[in-house]
Design a protein around this motif. Structure first.
Motif, PDB file in Angstrom:
ATOM      1  N   VAL A 205     -82.321  96.975-102.018  1.00 35.63           N
ATOM      2  CA  VAL A 205     -80.954  97.505-101.926  1.00 35.63           C
ATOM      3  C   VAL A 205     -80.701  98.119-100.552  1.00 35.63           C
ATOM      4  N   ALA A 206     -81.651  98.923-100.055  1.00 34.56           N
ATOM      5  CA  ALA A 206     -81.485  99.574 -98.750  1.00 34.56           C
ATOM      6  C   ALA A 206     -81.304  98.540 -97.643  1.00 34.56           C
ATOM      7  N   GLN A 207     -82.102  97.462 -97.695  1.00 32.44           N
ATOM      8  CA  GLN A 207     -81.997  96.434 -96.666  1.00 32.44           C
ATOM      9  C   GLN A 207     -80.687  95.662 -96.760  1.00 32.44           C
ATOM     10  N   LEU A 208     -80.297  95.280 -97.963  1.00 34.66           N
ATOM     11  CA  LEU A 208     -79.080  94.497 -98.132  1.00 34.66           C
ATOM     12  C   LEU A 208     -77.826  95.331 -97.856  1.00 34.66           C
ATOM     13  N   ASP A 209     -77.856  96.614 -98.191  1.00 33.46           N
ATOM     14  CA  ASP A 209     -76.710  97.470 -97.883  1.00 33.46           C
ATOM     15  C   ASP A 209     -76.462  97.532 -96.378  1.00 33.46           C
ATOM     16  N   LYS A 210     -77.541  97.652 -95.605  1.00 28.85           N
ATOM     17  CA  LYS A 210     -77.387  97.715 -94.143  1.00 28.85           C
ATOM     18  C   LYS A 210     -76.826  96.402 -93.600  1.00 28.85           C
ATOM     19  N   PHE A 211     -77.383  95.306 -94.048  1.00 23.54           N
ATOM     20  CA  PHE A 211     -76.957  94.002 -93.551  1.00 23.54           C
ATOM     21  C   PHE A 211     -75.537  93.693 -94.008  1.00 23.54           C
ATOM     22  N   ASN A 212     -75.215  94.060 -95.244  1.00 21.88           N
ATOM     23  CA  ASN A 212     -73.883  93.806 -95.774  1.00 21.88           C
ATOM     24  C   ASN A 212     -72.823  94.558 -94.991  1.00 21.88           C
ATOM     25  N   ALA A 213     -73.148  95.773 -94.547  1.00 24.91           N
ATOM     26  CA  ALA A 213     -72.190  96.578 -93.783  1.00 24.91           C
ATOM     27  C   ALA A 213     -71.798  95.890 -92.488  1.00 24.91           C
ATOM     28  N   LEU A 214     -72.733  95.161 -91.885  1.00 24.31           N
ATOM     29  CA  LEU A 214     -72.443  94.483 -90.626  1.00 24.31           C
ATOM     30  C   LEU A 214     -71.427  93.365 -90.791  1.00 24.31           C
ATOM     31  N   THR A 215     -71.312  92.820 -91.985  1.00 19.28           N
ATOM     32  CA  THR A 215     -70.401  91.701 -92.199  1.00 19.28           C
ATOM     33  C   THR A 215     -69.135  92.078 -92.949  1.00 19.28           C
ATOM     34  N   THR A 216     -69.130  93.196 -93.637  1.00 19.91           N
ATOM     35  CA  THR A 216     -67.972  93.518 -94.467  1.00 19.91           C
ATOM     36  C   THR A 216     -67.261  94.804 -94.090  1.00 19.91           C
ATOM     37  N   ASP A 217     -67.941  95.757 -93.506  1.00 16.88           N
ATOM     38  CA  ASP A 217     -67.313  97.038 -93.187  1.00 16.88           C
ATOM     39  C   ASP A 217     -66.387  96.870 -91.996  1.00 16.88           C
ATOM     40  N   ILE A 218     -65.117  97.175 -92.183  1.00 14.51           N
ATOM     41  CA  ILE A 218     -64.103  96.962 -91.142  1.00 14.51           C
ATOM     42  C   ILE A 218     -64.343  97.838 -89.927  1.00 14.51           C
ATOM     43  N   SER A 219     -65.158  98.881 -90.065  1.00 15.13           N
ATOM     44  CA  SER A 219     -65.392  99.787 -88.946  1.00 15.13           C
ATOM     45  C   SER A 219     -66.661  99.458 -88.184  1.00 15.13           C
ATOM     46  N   ILE A 220     -67.355  98.380 -88.578  1.00 15.47           N
ATOM     47  CA  ILE A 220     -68.631  98.052 -87.959  1.00 15.47           C
ATOM     48  C   ILE A 220     -68.620  96.605 -87.484  1.00 15.47           C
ATOM     49  N   GLY A 221     -69.144  96.378 -86.302  1.00  9.25           N
ATOM     50  CA  GLY A 221     -69.462  95.045 -85.841  1.00  9.25           C
ATOM     51  C   GLY A 221     -68.279  94.125 -85.656  1.00  9.25           C
ATOM     52  N   LEU A 222     -68.474  92.849 -86.006  1.00  5.43           N
ATOM     53  CA  LEU A 222     -67.487  91.816 -85.717  1.00  5.43           C
ATOM     54  C   LEU A 222     -66.151  92.020 -86.426  1.00  5.43           C
ATOM     55  N   PRO A 223     -66.115  92.423 -87.696  1.00  8.05           N
ATOM     56  CA  PRO A 223     -64.803  92.674 -88.306  1.00  8.05           C
ATOM     57  C   PRO A 223     -63.992  93.701 -87.534  1.00  8.05           C
ATOM     58  N   ALA A 224     -64.650  94.733 -87.018  1.00  5.67           N
ATOM     59  CA  ALA A 224     -63.938  95.741 -86.224  1.00  5.67           C
ATOM     60  C   ALA A 224     -63.406  95.136 -84.943  1.00  5.67           C
ATOM     61  N   GLU A 225     -64.162  94.232 -84.334  1.00  2.00           N
ATOM     62  CA  GLU A 225     -63.700  93.587 -83.104  1.00  2.00           C
ATOM     63  C   GLU A 225     -62.497  92.693 -83.386  1.00  2.00           C
ATOM     64  N   LEU A 226     -62.534  91.980 -84.518  1.00  6.90           N
ATOM     65  CA  LEU A 226     -61.375  91.168 -84.906  1.00  6.90           C
ATOM     66  C   LEU A 226     -60.140  92.044 -85.078  1.00  6.90           C
ATOM     67  N   LYS A 227     -60.311  93.164 -85.770  1.00  9.15           N
ATOM     68  CA  LYS A 227     -59.192  94.073 -85.983  1.00  9.15           C
ATOM     69  C   LYS A 227     -58.670  94.610 -84.661  1.00  9.15           C
ATOM     70  N   ALA A 228     -59.572  94.962 -83.742  1.00  6.95           N
ATOM     71  CA  ALA A 228     -59.167  95.498 -82.442  1.00  6.95           C
ATOM     72  C   ALA A 228     -58.398  94.459 -81.641  1.00  6.95           C
ATOM     73  N   ARG A 229     -58.819  93.192 -81.709  1.00 10.62           N
ATOM     74  CA  ARG A 229     -58.103  92.124 -80.999  1.00 10.62           C
ATOM     75  C   ARG A 229     -56.670  92.002 -81.505  1.00 10.62           C
ATOM     76  N   ARG A 230     -56.510  92.040 -82.819  1.00 11.60           N
ATOM     77  CA  ARG A 230     -55.173  91.901 -83.387  1.00 11.60           C
ATOM     78  C   ARG A 230     -54.291  93.084 -82.996  1.00 11.60           C
TER      79      ARG A 230
END
Length: 411
Positions: free
Chosen positions: A368-393
């Motif tokens: 759970v600890a490992q998957l929670d960290k990895f999942n945050a990188l792909t789904t959390d709007i404030s982290i990583g690529l999703p945040a960059e997409l939001k910033a571009r828009r």
């Protein structure tokens, strides 16, 4: 000094007039075109629903057509006209527009307006996306479930009217910016998709177990029951806050994990004819996108389109069970046992029969600890690529709104 500043200095040194849309053009309501009238060839046609889902700032060709005989009886837009969807369940989408810049005419459905005007077509369409337009539009929207705006209301919205050469320069810049934005978003979306695929591979590897881990039928270590619906359901619906939350598929986000609220409630009598779930219980869709697990954070009732899973804490960490139910191993068993055909359903017996691994509690918590960290990188709007997409828009929207803002010419 930019080209736009130079043009304004030359042609509008004292400011830009702001006019009501009704002063620079006319609104005509479309008519008569139904979805069933759309064909793959014939006379170009645009249904209002397609403006929400298919068309962008402008289009020079249509995705659909209709028969020439019907088109002759319909209201048609000419090249340069704006086509505006007048209804939506979402206020932000009311008055979404596209500029028709194709050659010839295009048939337009009801629940859409044709705006025939004297301005640069794409300049007007970009304005309809701007914050200035959205702020004015909101005051004129009416309706309850279906929200709409009238032609008279649209006609009262004020638009800056710079010289035509300035309008064209703004369109040129925004077209370039839009293309660059689309290319950057496509790159980021591809990267995000690759990250999701990497996550899926990582999750499956973590959830895989060796032969020493015991495996049991899910029904041996949990309680699984089908929801129930009081009938006729409308008799038991209530707006009273004393009613019990009524959990429907529309209450859960597509990629969400938790159920936190419902849009409807049932009476206490209706709840007794249904099935309660408590905070921490799982609910599992048994039709449509069947097998998708959610964790309820509220006490409510589920209808017979759901299954409830409870009494699992002695065996499973809740978050581990969530990841396990979403895993390819479990989902493939659902697929196999649900049978073939267009409509496939899970039932409580099928879910009880699914074979699952039961690793140690320590191993579950590590996964759970490992998957929670990895999942945050792909789904959390404030982290990583999703945040960059939001910033571009947001960057694009800010730049567009700045270009469409002008010092107003004094009356």
């Amino acid at each position: 000094m930019s080209r736009i500043d130079e043009l304004l200095e030359e042609q509008a040194p004292n400011g830009v007039p702001h006019r009501m849309l009704g002063e620079v053009g006319e609104f005509f309501r479309g008519n008569g075109l139904q979805k069933s009238d759309l064909t793959e060839e014939g006379f170009p046609a645009i249904h209002y629903g397609q403006i929400h889902t298919i068309y962008g700032v402008s289009t020079e060709e249509t995705k659909s057509f209709t028969t020439p005989d019907l088109a002759r009886r319909l209201r048609r837009a000419s090249s340069g006209d704006l086509i505006i969807a007048t209804t939506s369940e979402d206020d932000a989408a009311v008055a979404k527009a596209t500029a028709w810049v194709g050659s010839g005419e295009v048939a337009v459905s009801g629940d859409a307006f044709i705006f025939r005007h004297s301005l640069e077509p794409k300049y007007v369409s970009y304005f309809f996306n701007s914050e200035r337009f959205q702020e004015q539009k909101t005051r004129h929207i009416s309706g309850t479930k279906v929200r709409r705006i009238s032609g008279d209301a649209l006609g009262k919205i004020r638009i800056p009217v710079p010289p035509l050469e300035v309008q064209r320069e703004i369109v040129r810049i925004l077209d370039q910016f839009t293309q660059l934005e689309a290319e950057l978003e496509a790159e980021l979306e591809a990267e995000l998709e690759a990250r999701r695929a990497q996550y899926e591979f990582f999750a499956e590897a973590l959830l895989a177990t060796d032969s020493e881990v015991s495996r049991v039928n899910l029904g041996r270590v949990t309680s699984i029951a089908r929801g129930a619906s009081p009938r006729p359901i409308q008799k038991f619906m209530t707006t009273d806050q004393s009613g019990v939350p009524w959990i429907k598929i529309g209450d859960v986000p597509t990629d969400g994990k938790y159920i936190t609220r419902t849009s409807q409630r049932v009476t206490l009598e209706g709840a007794e004819k249904s099935r309660y779930v408590n905070p921490g219980d799982f609910v599992l869709s048994n039709s449509m996108s069947f097998g998708r697990p959610y964790i309820s954070k509220i006490r409510g009732c589920i209808h017979d389109g759901w299954l409830a899973i409870s009494d699992f804490r002695a065996t499973f960490d809740p978050n581990y069970l969530y990841y396990l139910l979403r895993s390819r191993e479990v989902q493939s068993q659902f697929e196999l046992k649900a049978g073939a055909g267009t409509v496939r359903n899970l039932n409580a017996d099928i879910v009880r029969s699914v074979i699952v691994p039961v690793p140690s509690r320590e191993r579950q918590e590590f996964i759970v600890a490992q998957l929670d960290k990895f999942n945050a990188l792909t789904t959390d709007i404030s982290i990583g690529l999703p945040a960059e997409l939001k910033a571009r828009r947001q960057q694009y929207e800010y730049y567009r709104d700045k270009l469409l803002s002008f010092k107003e010419l004094a009356a």
